[in-house]
Enzyme design. Structure first.
Site, PDB file in Angstrom:
ATOM      1  N   ASP A 182      14.384   9.866  -7.859  1.00 37.75           N
ATOM      2  CA  ASP A 182      14.780  11.051  -8.616  1.00 37.75           C
ATOM      3  C   ASP A 182      13.714  11.214  -9.687  1.00 37.75           C
ATOM      4  O   ASP A 182      13.600  10.386 -10.587  1.00 37.75           O
ATOM      5  CB  ASP A 182      16.165  10.785  -9.223  1.00 37.75           C
ATOM      6  CG  ASP A 182      16.652  11.920 -10.116  1.00 37.75           C
ATOM      7  OD1 ASP A 182      15.834  12.788 -10.482  1.00 37.75           O
ATOM      8  OD2 ASP A 182      17.854  11.919 -10.448  1.00 37.75           O
ATOM      9  N   TYR A 227      22.085   2.392 -17.955  1.00 41.81           N
ATOM     10  CA  TYR A 227      22.345   3.505 -17.047  1.00 41.81           C
ATOM     11  C   TYR A 227      21.189   4.495 -17.047  1.00 41.81           C
ATOM     12  O   TYR A 227      20.847   5.062 -18.080  1.00 41.81           O
ATOM     13  CB  TYR A 227      23.634   4.239 -17.436  1.00 41.81           C
ATOM     14  CG  TYR A 227      23.957   5.349 -16.470  1.00 41.81           C
ATOM     15  CD1 TYR A 227      24.342   5.041 -15.173  1.00 41.81           C
ATOM     16  CD2 TYR A 227      23.836   6.682 -16.828  1.00 41.81           C
ATOM     17  CE1 TYR A 227      24.606   6.052 -14.257  1.00 41.81           C
ATOM     18  CE2 TYR A 227      24.101   7.695 -15.916  1.00 41.81           C
ATOM     19  CZ  TYR A 227      24.487   7.366 -14.630  1.00 41.81           C
ATOM     20  OH  TYR A 227      24.740   8.361 -13.730  1.00 41.81           O
ATOM     21  N   LYS A 281      22.286   7.072 -10.649  1.00 39.31           N
ATOM     22  CA  LYS A 281      22.858   6.257  -9.579  1.00 39.31           C
ATOM     23  C   LYS A 281      21.770   5.927  -8.562  1.00 39.31           C
ATOM     24  O   LYS A 281      20.704   6.530  -8.557  1.00 39.31           O
ATOM     25  CB  LYS A 281      24.024   7.032  -8.954  1.00 39.31           C
ATOM     26  CG  LYS A 281      25.172   6.181  -8.464  1.00 39.31           C
ATOM     27  CD  LYS A 281      25.748   5.232  -9.479  1.00 39.31           C
ATOM     28  CE  LYS A 281      26.827   4.348  -8.883  1.00 39.31           C
ATOM     29  NZ  LYS A 281      27.247   3.292  -9.798  1.00 39.31           N
TER      30      LYS A 281
HETATM   31  P1  13P Z   1      21.797  11.025 -10.415  1.00 40.00           P
HETATM   32  O1  13P Z   1      21.959   9.539 -10.213  1.00 40.00           O
HETATM   33  O2  13P Z   1      21.864  11.772  -9.126  1.00 40.00           O
HETATM   34  O3  13P Z   1      20.548  11.318 -11.185  1.00 40.00           O
HETATM   35  O4  13P Z   1      23.037  11.555 -11.246  1.00 40.00           O
HETATM   36  C1  13P Z   1      23.240  11.047 -12.516  1.00 40.00           C
HETATM   37  C2  13P Z   1      24.444  11.588 -13.198  1.00 40.00           C
HETATM   38  O5  13P Z   1      24.711  11.143 -14.289  1.00 40.00           O
HETATM   39  C3  13P Z   1      25.276  12.597 -12.545  1.00 40.00           C
HETATM   40  O6  13P Z   1      26.337  13.017 -13.365  1.00 40.00           O
HETATM   41 MG    MG Z   2      19.260  12.722 -11.647  1.00 39.45          MG
HETATM   42 MG    MG Z   3      20.610  11.617  -7.531  1.00 39.17          MG
END
Ligand code: 13P
Ligand code: MG
Ligand code: MG
Ligand code: 13P
Length: 371
Positions: free
Chosen positions: A12, A234, A237
């Site tokens: 990402d 964090y 994801k």
């Molecule tokens: P991603 O892991 O797809 O970047 O999403 C992060 C997030 O906090 C979605 O609410």
């Molecule tokens: Mg993202």
């Molecule tokens: Mg993502």
């Protein structure tokens, strides 16, 4: 013997209007980079650039084997170039998954996710690539179990003499980095005892049983990088990809797709902190919007011929998945009504790498001993 390696490396590097989608411009930058620095320089044979939600996916074929420094650097440099544009355009979370400033020989542990397999091409070699957004590697546990070990899902386990012997599963403890191998059908119950605990164990690879060399036995590989564990905080994801081989002794393509027909519950969704159904969608519908979700999965079907990718067929863009999607929408709505309550919100342990511990820390002095 010429072997073909399929590498799917993803990151990402920035989302349009939040964590929603990779803009077309970013994919074009990646395509140009891979053409100029990968194909022209003969590092890779072919590539296909796509996205699932805000995750940019680089699918590449070559004959350099797994963990090849040149292929990994090519992917890393592509992400770096894309990040520069994402920063200039102020995309959300520009460079999100690139955890270090410099390349160190291999993208493993540096943020991007990787699924790679080296195979001996068969007479016809269907290759299926699955990519998720808003979920984690163990989201593949249930479908891969169904595909390779459940005869109610895969008829071939019962009626194809090349598949009745069963399959071998490599299981990873994603926190301790320990691996165990279990074989089905003999160890079916023990396998479930592990992979049912999706917060700890993830299926890493699946092989045909027996003594075939790995390039003939390999059936599936999942990217199991845990972004938040790597980063210690964090950052988003893990949003995994998986490569699955189908037909001729492996499950048929339709048996593989059948494994995703439940719309099972996975962790991820909003802030990586909520459980919701994994909805199989077309590539066009891979745009998680409601509450940044629900979690999505797309499937791309290719035929591999001498290292070249023919395809893809957008596998979930079919009416036979409408009922699954409808169920996912109903379940999504039901789960959402729980707001911040478990089991919609994931457990405290799973929130260890999010911002929740900081909120709890603030409340610590408020607790007094109960007499
Ligand atoms: P991603 O892991 O797809 O970047 O999403 C992060 C997030 O906090 C979605 O609410
Ligand atoms: Mg993202
Ligand atoms: Mg993502
Ligand atoms: P193969 O065993 O040749 O893969 O064919 C099985 C099949 O496609 C049935 O749907």
């Amino acid at each position: 013997m010429v072997l073909t390696t399929i590498s799917c490396i993803k990151a990402d590097v920035g989302g349009l209007a939040g964590h929603i989608v990779v803009p077309e411009e970013l994919k074009n930058i990646a395509r140009k980079h891979l053409q100029k620095n990968g194909i022209k320089k003969k590092i890779i044979k072919d590539f296909y650039v796509f996205n699932c939600g805000d995750d940019l996916e680089l699918l590449m074929t070559h004959s350099r084997g797994k963990n090849d420094e040149k292929v990994h650097k090519l992917a890393w440099d592509t992400f770096v170039e894309c990040t520069a544009w994402a920063k200039k355009t102020k995309l959300y979370g520009a460079g999100q998954d690139l955890l270090s400033d410099a390349f160190s020989g291999n993208v493993k542990g540096q943020g991007p996710g990787i699924a790679e397999m080296t195979i001996k091409e068969r007479k016809s070699d269907p290759i299926l690539v699955f990519a998720c957004d808003k979920t984690e590697p163990s989201a593949f546990n249930l479908p891969l179990f169904k595909i390779f070990a459940d005869p109610f899902n895969t008829a071939g386990l019962v009626i194809d003499p090349h598949a009745t012997a069963g399959f071998k599963f490599e299981i990873l403890d994603v926190y301790k980095h320990l691996m165990a191998t279990l074989e089905t059908p003999d160890e079916l119950h023990e396998l479930l005892a592990l992979i049912g605990t999706t917060s700890t164990y993830a299926i890493k690879r699946v092989f045909k049983r027996g003594d075939l060399p790995p390039e003939e036995a390999i059936a599936a590989e999942v990217c199991t990088e845990k972004l938040n564990v790597l980063a210690g905080k964090y950052v988003g994801k893990d949003d995994p990809v998986a490569i699955v081989r189908s037909q001729s002794g492996f499950p048929a393509t339709g048996e593989v797709l059948e494994g995703f027909s439940l719309g099972h519950l996975v962790s991820g969704w909003m802030r990586g902190s909520h459980k919701g159904p994994l909805m199989p969608v077309s590539m066009e519908d891979a745009t998680p919007t409601r509450f940044d979700g629900p979690p999505r999965i797309i499937g791309l079907g290719f035929n591999l011929a001498n290292g070249k990718l023919f395809g893809p067929k957008d596998l979930f863009a079919d009416i036979s998945f409408d009922l699954t999607r409808q169920r996912c929408l109903t379940v999504m709505d039901y789960m959402r009504r729980h707001g911040p309550f478990e089991p919609h919100r994931v457990s405290e342990k799973e929130l260890e790498y999010t911002t929740l511990p900081r909120v709890l820390e603030k409340l610590k002095p408020r607790f007094k001993k109960v007499k």
